[in-house]
Design a protein around this motif. Structure first.
Motif, PDB file in Angstrom:
ATOM      1  N   LEU A  28      15.712  -7.108 -37.887  1.00  0.00           N
ATOM      2  CA  LEU A  28      15.827  -5.867 -38.637  1.00  0.00           C
ATOM      3  C   LEU A  28      16.717  -4.873 -37.900  1.00  0.00           C
ATOM      4  CD1 LEU A  28      14.787  -4.091 -41.017  1.00  0.00           C
ATOM      5  CD2 LEU A  28      12.930  -3.393 -39.492  1.00  0.00           C
ATOM      6  N   VAL A  29      17.678  -4.310 -38.625  1.00  0.00           N
ATOM      7  CA  VAL A  29      18.558  -3.277 -38.080  1.00  0.00           C
ATOM      8  C   VAL A  29      18.276  -1.996 -38.847  1.00  0.00           C
ATOM      9  CG1 VAL A  29      20.950  -2.535 -37.746  1.00  0.00           C
ATOM     10  CG2 VAL A  29      20.343  -4.960 -37.506  1.00  0.00           C
ATOM     11  N   ALA A  30      17.872  -0.962 -38.135  1.00  0.00           N
ATOM     12  CA  ALA A  30      17.641   0.338 -38.773  1.00  0.00           C
ATOM     13  C   ALA A  30      18.952   1.112 -38.744  1.00  0.00           C
ATOM     14  CB  ALA A  30      16.560   1.117 -38.019  1.00  0.00           C
ATOM     15  N   SER A  31      19.227   1.826 -39.818  1.00  0.00           N
ATOM     16  CA  SER A  31      20.452   2.603 -39.890  1.00  0.00           C
ATOM     17  C   SER A  31      20.120   4.001 -40.381  1.00  0.00           C
ATOM     18  CB  SER A  31      21.439   1.928 -40.846  1.00  0.00           C
ATOM     19  OG  SER A  31      22.684   2.582 -40.806  1.00  0.00           O
ATOM     20  N   ARG A  40       9.676   2.880 -33.052  1.00  0.00           N
ATOM     21  CA  ARG A  40       8.991   1.593 -32.823  1.00  0.00           C
ATOM     22  C   ARG A  40       7.627   1.563 -33.502  1.00  0.00           C
ATOM     23  NH1 ARG A  40      10.823   1.045 -26.637  1.00  0.00           N
ATOM     24  NH2 ARG A  40      12.676  -0.221 -26.985  1.00  0.00           N
ATOM     25  N   LEU A  98       8.632   1.158 -37.272  1.00  0.00           N
ATOM     26  CA  LEU A  98       9.309  -0.114 -37.567  1.00  0.00           C
ATOM     27  C   LEU A  98       9.195  -1.047 -36.358  1.00  0.00           C
ATOM     28  CD1 LEU A  98      12.586   1.359 -39.120  1.00  0.00           C
ATOM     29  CD2 LEU A  98      10.694   0.294 -40.357  1.00  0.00           C
ATOM     30  N   ASP A 146       9.268  -4.149 -35.959  1.00  0.00           N
ATOM     31  CA  ASP A 146      10.129  -5.322 -35.935  1.00  0.00           C
ATOM     32  C   ASP A 146      11.613  -4.973 -35.803  1.00  0.00           C
ATOM     33  OD1 ASP A 146       7.934  -6.997 -36.207  1.00  0.00           O
ATOM     34  OD2 ASP A 146       8.023  -6.928 -38.399  1.00  0.00           O
ATOM     35  N   CYS A 147      11.923  -3.704 -35.626  1.00  0.00           N
ATOM     36  CA  CYS A 147      13.308  -3.255 -35.540  1.00  0.00           C
ATOM     37  C   CYS A 147      13.972  -3.785 -34.265  1.00  0.00           C
ATOM     38  CB  CYS A 147      13.356  -1.730 -35.563  1.00  0.00           C
ATOM     39  SG  CYS A 147      15.019  -1.070 -35.572  1.00  0.00           S
ATOM     40  N   CYS A 170      17.385  -3.197 -33.525  1.00  0.00           N
ATOM     41  CA  CYS A 170      18.321  -2.195 -33.023  1.00  0.00           C
ATOM     42  C   CYS A 170      18.536  -1.107 -34.064  1.00  0.00           C
ATOM     43  CB  CYS A 170      19.657  -2.815 -32.603  1.00  0.00           C
ATOM     44  SG  CYS A 170      20.695  -3.361 -33.955  1.00  0.00           S
ATOM     45  N   VAL A 171      19.195  -0.047 -33.638  1.00  0.00           N
ATOM     46  CA  VAL A 171      19.498   1.087 -34.504  1.00  0.00           C
ATOM     47  C   VAL A 171      21.006   1.280 -34.495  1.00  0.00           C
ATOM     48  CG1 VAL A 171      19.171   3.565 -34.840  1.00  0.00           C
ATOM     49  CG2 VAL A 171      17.316   2.186 -33.900  1.00  0.00           C
TER      50      VAL A 171
END
Length: 121
Positions: A33-36, A51, A54, A56-57, A59-60
């Motif tokens: 998962l990539v958070a944006s 964290r 999310l 399971d994130c 990276c951002v």
């Protein structure tokens, strides 16, 4: 000094000094998962909050969501490849321009070479 995840010598293209400067031991491929969003993470409290929200994130990042949205609307397949520049915490104050020049350029070239030719030098 070969990258264990791809078999490519991407790590050997950056000098030992460059790798130490940016705390790079062995580059690796991370999927997930990539958070944006529009927030720059530069302290542990914000990162801990993310964290918690999310877990399971992986990276951002701040640019990919717009491209993904346009691709989605036009039914165009989309993947994102990121070269992570920092740990999104109190250590995020690295010299980004130096990172781009000394590290990201080297690794981006290797990633593209592998993706386009199936091999890397």
């Amino acid at each position: 000094d070969r990258d264990k995840s791809t078999g490519c010598g991407l790590n050997s293209n950056a000098t030992e000094h460059q790798r130490k400067k940016f705390n790079i031991v062995i580059p690796k491929v991370v999927t997930g998962l990539v958070a944006s969003g529009d927030k720059f993470f530069a302290n542990s409290a914000d990162l801990d909050e993310l964290r918690d929200a999310l877990p399971d994130c992986a990276c951002v990042e701040m640019e990919g969501a717009a491209v993904a949205q346009v691709c989605h609307e036009h039914v165009i397949p989309f993947s994102i490849v990121r070269i992570v520049s920092d740990t999104a915490d109190n250590a995020a104050d690295l010299d980004f321009q130096s990172f781009v020049k000394e590290i990201a350029t080297v690794y981006a070239h290797g990633i593209l070479e592998l993706a386009l030719t199936g091999k890397c030098t």
